[in-house]
Design a protein around this motif. Structure first.
Motif, short mmCIF file in Angstrom:
data_model
loop_
_atom_site.label_atom_id
_atom_site.label_comp_id
_atom_site.label_asym_id
_atom_site.label_seq_id
_atom_site.Cartn_x
_atom_site.Cartn_y
_atom_site.Cartn_z
N ARG A 61 -90.32 -42.63 13.98
CA ARG A 61 -89.69 -43.90 13.64
C ARG A 61 -88.16 -43.80 13.66
NH1 ARG A 61 -93.07 -47.76 11.11
NH2 ARG A 61 -91.37 -49.12 11.72
N LEU A 66 -93.59 -52.51 15.47
CA LEU A 66 -93.04 -51.32 16.09
C LEU A 66 -91.89 -51.64 17.04
CD1 LEU A 66 -96.22 -49.21 16.83
CD2 LEU A 66 -94.51 -48.86 15.05
N GLU A 67 -91.86 -52.85 17.58
CA GLU A 67 -90.78 -53.23 18.48
C GLU A 67 -89.49 -53.49 17.72
OE1 GLU A 67 -92.22 -56.55 20.69
OE2 GLU A 67 -93.70 -55.35 21.73
N TYR A 92 -97.85 -53.94 17.07
CA TYR A 92 -96.85 -53.69 18.10
C TYR A 92 -95.57 -54.46 17.88
CZ TYR A 92 -99.71 -50.67 20.95
OH TYR A 92 -100.43 -49.61 21.40
N TRP A 136 -87.49 -46.01 22.48
CA TRP A 136 -88.58 -46.30 21.55
C TRP A 136 -89.80 -46.85 22.29
CZ3 TRP A 136 -90.84 -45.01 17.43
CH2 TRP A 136 -91.77 -45.83 16.82
N SER A 189 -93.44 -45.22 21.96
CA SER A 189 -94.45 -45.96 21.20
C SER A 189 -95.62 -46.46 22.05
CB SER A 189 -93.81 -47.13 20.46
OG SER A 189 -93.26 -48.07 21.36
N ARG A 190 -95.44 -46.58 23.35
CA ARG A 190 -96.55 -47.05 24.18
C ARG A 190 -97.71 -46.05 24.21
NH1 ARG A 190 -93.10 -46.20 29.45
NH2 ARG A 190 -93.78 -44.13 30.00
N GLN A 223 -86.06 -45.60 16.25
CA GLN A 223 -85.75 -47.02 16.11
C GLN A 223 -84.38 -47.28 15.49
OE1 GLN A 223 -89.70 -47.79 14.12
NE2 GLN A 223 -89.47 -49.70 15.25
N PHE A 235 -98.95 -44.49 21.48
CA PHE A 235 -99.61 -44.37 20.18
C PHE A 235 -101.10 -44.68 20.23
CE2 PHE A 235 -95.41 -45.32 17.79
CZ PHE A 235 -94.99 -44.02 18.04
N VAL A 242 -96.83 -44.43 11.47
CA VAL A 242 -97.08 -44.78 12.87
C VAL A 242 -98.55 -45.16 13.00
CG1 VAL A 242 -97.21 -43.83 15.20
CG2 VAL A 242 -95.25 -43.31 13.76
#
Length: 183
Positions: A106, A16-17, A13, A168, A172-173, A109, A175, A90
């Motif tokens: 992605r 990903l952030e 994570y 994002w 992404s939360r 981002q 996934f 991902v």
């Protein structure tokens, strides 16, 4: 075991952030693609070249996010004027098709740009699409309707968006839960 899993999940994570930044660019707008193999990277080359010929703009970057592409093709993309950025797939995507196709997410981002137009590499532009950079749509993302699906849904073959950390985070939360459902 549970502690190790939590640490690994936390590391994923954190990655990903992170925002993805293209070094050496000051453009406000970008066309973005993804490539997860050599064949798709060559298709990116064709699509980017077609857009460059149609657009004639010098205030727009061309960016490809990639993994699984050999260095010769990446060098050719850079010679064409395309910025290349290696990314990891991902996490939590099911095996096979979704591991590669969800890499397109992605592009959300790329927060250094005001507006990004994403295009699948197998979309061949026949006319200019730079009016999408004007950003005259409600919300953060504008996408066409996937008319070929039985239920009304947005197509991710071509979409424009205003990248932000919030956008994002909203995407992404999901996934981890997508992996559980096996998409």
């Amino acid at each position: 075991m549970r502690v190790l899993f939590r640490k690994a999940l936390s590391r994923v994570y954190r990655e990903l952030e992170d925002e993805l930044h293209v070094q050496g660019s000051s453009a406000r707008f970008a066309y973005a693609f993804y490539a997860t193999n050599n064949i798709y990277a060559v298709a990116v080359m064709v699509a980017a070249h077609a857009l460059m010929r149609l657009e004639g703009r010098n205030d727009v970057d061309f960016v490809v996010l990639h993994h699984g592409v050999n260095c010769f093709i990446l060098r050719r993309l850079r010679e064409l004027g395309v910025f290349t950025k290696q990314v990891r797939p991902v996490p939590f995507a099911a095996e096979g098709y979704f591991v590669d196709s969800l890499t397109k997410l992605r592009v959300l981002q790329l927060t250094q740009y005001e507006t990004v137009v994403f295009m699948d590499a197998d979309c061949l532009p026949l006319k200019r699409v730079d009016e999408l950079f004007a950003g005259q749509w409600p919300g953060s993302i504008a996408a066409s309707v996937a008319y070929w699906l039985p239920e009304k849904a947005a197509s991710t073959a071509l979409f424009a968006f205003r990248p932000s950390a919030d956008l994002w985070a909203r995407v992404s939360r999901h996934f981890a839960s997508a992996r559980v459902r096996q998409l």
